[in-house]
Design an enzyme around this catalytic site. Sequence first.
Site, PDB file in Angstrom:
ATOM      1  CE  LYS A 195       0.469  36.143  31.461  1.00 37.84           C
ATOM      2  NZ  LYS A 195       0.465  34.644  31.446  1.00 37.84           N
ATOM      3  CD  GLU A 251      -8.144  31.117  42.540  1.00 37.81           C
ATOM      4  OE1 GLU A 251      -8.445  30.146  41.804  1.00 37.81           O
ATOM      5  OE2 GLU A 251      -7.150  31.135  43.285  1.00 37.81           O
ATOM      6  CD  GLU A 270     -15.102  35.355  28.320  1.00 30.70           C
ATOM      7  OE1 GLU A 270     -15.579  34.571  29.173  1.00 30.70           O
ATOM      8  OE2 GLU A 270     -14.438  34.993  27.356  1.00 30.70           O
ATOM      9  CB  CYS A 304     -15.664  30.745  29.233  1.00 35.97           C
ATOM     10  SG  CYS A 304     -15.692  31.499  27.626  1.00 35.97           S
ATOM     11  CD  GLU A 401     -15.162  27.846  34.389  1.00 35.52           C
ATOM     12  OE1 GLU A 401     -14.237  28.461  34.956  1.00 35.52           O
ATOM     13  OE2 GLU A 401     -15.709  28.277  33.351  1.00 35.52           O
TER      14      GLU A 401
HETATM   15  P1  NAI Z   1      -6.050  31.465  35.175  1.00 37.34           P
HETATM   16  O1  NAI Z   1      -7.217  32.359  35.362  1.00 37.34           O
HETATM   17  O2  NAI Z   1      -5.069  31.317  36.282  1.00 37.34           O
HETATM   18  O3  NAI Z   1      -5.227  31.910  33.866  1.00 37.34           O
HETATM   19  C1  NAI Z   1      -5.676  32.778  32.857  1.00 37.34           C
HETATM   20  C2  NAI Z   1      -4.602  33.813  32.533  1.00 37.34           C
HETATM   21  O4  NAI Z   1      -4.376  34.611  33.692  1.00 37.34           O
HETATM   22  C3  NAI Z   1      -3.239  33.234  32.153  1.00 37.34           C
HETATM   23  O5  NAI Z   1      -2.640  34.048  31.169  1.00 37.34           O
HETATM   24  C4  NAI Z   1      -2.456  33.350  33.451  1.00 37.34           C
HETATM   25  O6  NAI Z   1      -1.074  33.436  33.241  1.00 37.34           O
HETATM   26  C5  NAI Z   1      -2.992  34.661  33.996  1.00 37.34           C
HETATM   27  N1  NAI Z   1      -2.846  34.833  35.448  1.00 37.34           N
HETATM   28  C6  NAI Z   1      -2.858  33.894  36.414  1.00 37.34           C
HETATM   29  N2  NAI Z   1      -2.692  34.453  37.619  1.00 37.34           N
HETATM   30  C7  NAI Z   1      -2.582  35.788  37.423  1.00 37.34           C
HETATM   31  C8  NAI Z   1      -2.409  36.919  38.280  1.00 37.34           C
HETATM   32  N3  NAI Z   1      -2.299  36.780  39.598  1.00 37.34           N
HETATM   33  N4  NAI Z   1      -2.348  38.154  37.717  1.00 37.34           N
HETATM   34  C9  NAI Z   1      -2.472  38.314  36.391  1.00 37.34           C
HETATM   35  N5  NAI Z   1      -2.626  37.290  35.542  1.00 37.34           N
HETATM   36  C10 NAI Z   1      -2.682  36.041  36.035  1.00 37.34           C
HETATM   37  O7  NAI Z   1      -6.610  30.034  34.766  1.00 37.34           O
HETATM   38  P2  NAI Z   1      -5.903  28.603  34.977  1.00 37.34           P
HETATM   39  O8  NAI Z   1      -5.206  28.551  36.282  1.00 37.34           O
HETATM   40  O9  NAI Z   1      -5.133  28.303  33.782  1.00 37.34           O
HETATM   41  O10 NAI Z   1      -7.190  27.656  35.010  1.00 37.34           O
HETATM   42  C11 NAI Z   1      -7.905  27.475  36.224  1.00 37.34           C
HETATM   43  C12 NAI Z   1      -9.380  27.445  35.995  1.00 37.34           C
HETATM   44  O11 NAI Z   1      -9.801  28.699  35.507  1.00 37.34           O
HETATM   45  C13 NAI Z   1      -9.879  26.456  34.952  1.00 37.34           C
HETATM   46  O12 NAI Z   1     -10.063  25.195  35.480  1.00 37.34           O
HETATM   47  C14 NAI Z   1     -11.165  27.086  34.536  1.00 37.34           C
HETATM   48  O13 NAI Z   1     -12.176  26.744  35.457  1.00 37.34           O
HETATM   49  C15 NAI Z   1     -10.903  28.564  34.644  1.00 37.34           C
HETATM   50  N6  NAI Z   1     -10.581  29.163  33.337  1.00 37.34           N
HETATM   51  C16 NAI Z   1     -11.576  29.831  32.691  1.00 37.34           C
HETATM   52  C17 NAI Z   1     -11.343  30.348  31.441  1.00 37.34           C
HETATM   53  C18 NAI Z   1     -12.404  31.070  30.701  1.00 37.34           C
HETATM   54  O14 NAI Z   1     -12.322  31.218  29.488  1.00 37.34           O
HETATM   55  N7  NAI Z   1     -13.400  31.589  31.350  1.00 37.34           N
HETATM   56  C19 NAI Z   1     -10.058  30.178  30.762  1.00 37.34           C
HETATM   57  C20 NAI Z   1      -9.061  29.500  31.546  1.00 37.34           C
HETATM   58  C21 NAI Z   1      -9.349  29.003  32.777  1.00 37.34           C
END
Ligand code: NAI
Length: 499
Positions: A195, A251, A270, A304, A401
């Site tokens: 996904k 989160e 991760e 990250c 972050e």
């Molecule tokens: P997110 O953690 O919401 O999204 C990452 C993935 O998780 C996407 O594919 C999203 O569709 C999926 N997702 C979201 N909610 C979900 C749920 N309840 N169950 C299963 N999958 C779910 O990240 P978002 O909202 O795009 O970005 C928010 C913050 O997260 C950023 O500002 C950053 O701080 C952090 N982030 C960190 C990343 C990393 O590589 N460590 C990558 C992306 C975001």
Amino acid sequence: MNAPITVKRLGEDASKFVAKEKKLFIDGQWVPSANGRTIDVIDPATGMIFDRVPDGASEDIDKAVAAARKAFDDGPWATMTPADRGKLVWRLGDLVEKHADELAQLEALDNGKPVTDARMGDVTFSYELLRYMAGWSTKITGQTIPLSSGAPFHAYTLREPVGVCGQIVPWNFSFMMAVWKVAPALAAGCTIVLKPAEQTPLTALRLAELVEEAGFPAGVFNVVTGLGETAGAALAAHPDVDKVAFTGSTEVGKKILDAAKGNLKKVSLELGGKSPMIVFADADPSVAIPAIGYGIFYNMGQTCTAGTRLYVHKDIAPTILAGLKDFAAKMTIGVGLDPATQIGPLVSQEQFDRVRGYIQAGLDDGATLLCGGGRFGAEGYFLEPTILTETEPHMSVVREEIFGPVLVVATFDDDGFEEIVREANNSIYGLAASVFTRDVSRAHKVAKKLKAGTIGVNTHHVIDPALPFGGFNQSGWGREQGYEAILLYTEVKSVGVAL
Ligand code: NAI
Ligand code: MG
């Protein structure tokens, strides 16, 4: 749909792909989402919609999981030799390399990132990783174990694929994050439902085309585009998924854990980071300045492992800060598809607003703006590389972050390292850290004390297909890359034969 100007910069292959109607890839077939809805795909350089993908949800996830289950249990994949499996994974690597320019362009358009970085970083790493993991296919072994009790058994272990894997990836390195998960899972003999992030779904769909072209059996690899709260949540909670692998926010990582509880599926995570970089007074500025500059500004800070907290000894601080200010000023800002671009737009309006909110909060808390802080240009989500100095440990810009091109700086005057290492470790995260010094002994001692999954000495981003990658603390569970990634996608079984 009125195509934004950036789309015209695509090469022929990438243009053709964008023009195609997007579908889900389930059981070797291209199908629309069950609800018939779509999600808009937005160009971050212009804010314009340029494509649509299916808004997959739980019904589609059910179908994809059923296909992956069937392929795992009964398909030709289940009985394929490790050598043949390895050949397929290698072939996928070759196909990614063959289409590397196209993939880099799609990523640059979809995410906004510099196409040169996408080509040399994301895509190159991905095909190298596929080949690296292809090699593991034939080297996954158990052990024979002499029993401690002396019981009359011949005992050994088998290392077997964990099963159906749900893989949920973010938008910051969409293609590469997908391959980080897909490559070891395929090498180990698992089947997959991927996904991608709703902001950047295109390269995962292109990857599915390449999987098809490589000749993987139907159902081994499936892609469902969709939203996190619907498609992602359904995948994480699915009772017939044996393992979920997630990269994204801490989160949502916690939500994945909750969702995984139902069938106690295996989980690897991760997550976020707030990685420190420590510069001692004896550091070589000509080494430290570019390493720190790329450490924070690479991929617009949407990394990250980004080095977001800089701790610099007061004696060298003026040199380092002047150098960083100059480094930031010289970065070329522009649309991702321009090969000269070093700083593209942030991925979305949401991310742009979030990062600007953090900059404002830092200033409100009393930090000083050394450079940047503003919007660049009139359209799209461009933000100048930003450095905040005189920050304090309690500020939100130091604790949380930001995921944008924002470096927060504090100076120290301790001539030992205990105190500054304690401050560097004072975080809920622990993904990466780096230390800059010419004192070899201090470098090793500090590397040992830092609580993070990857440590750089006189460099920040340290990453290689062979090197385990992952986080301490709330930066995650498990390690990707290297043989550690194979461990994430296998289960150990003990067998005792009474003699
Ligand atoms: P997110 O953690 O919401 O999204 C990452 C993935 O998780 C996407 O594919 C999203 O569709 C999926 N997702 C979201 N909610 C979900 C749920 N309840 N169950 C299963 N999958 C779910 O990240 P978002 O909202 O795009 O970005 C928010 C913050 O997260 C950023 O500002 C950053 O701080 C952090 N982030 C960190 C990343 C990393 O590589 N460590 C990558 C992306 C975001
Ligand atoms: Mg989110």
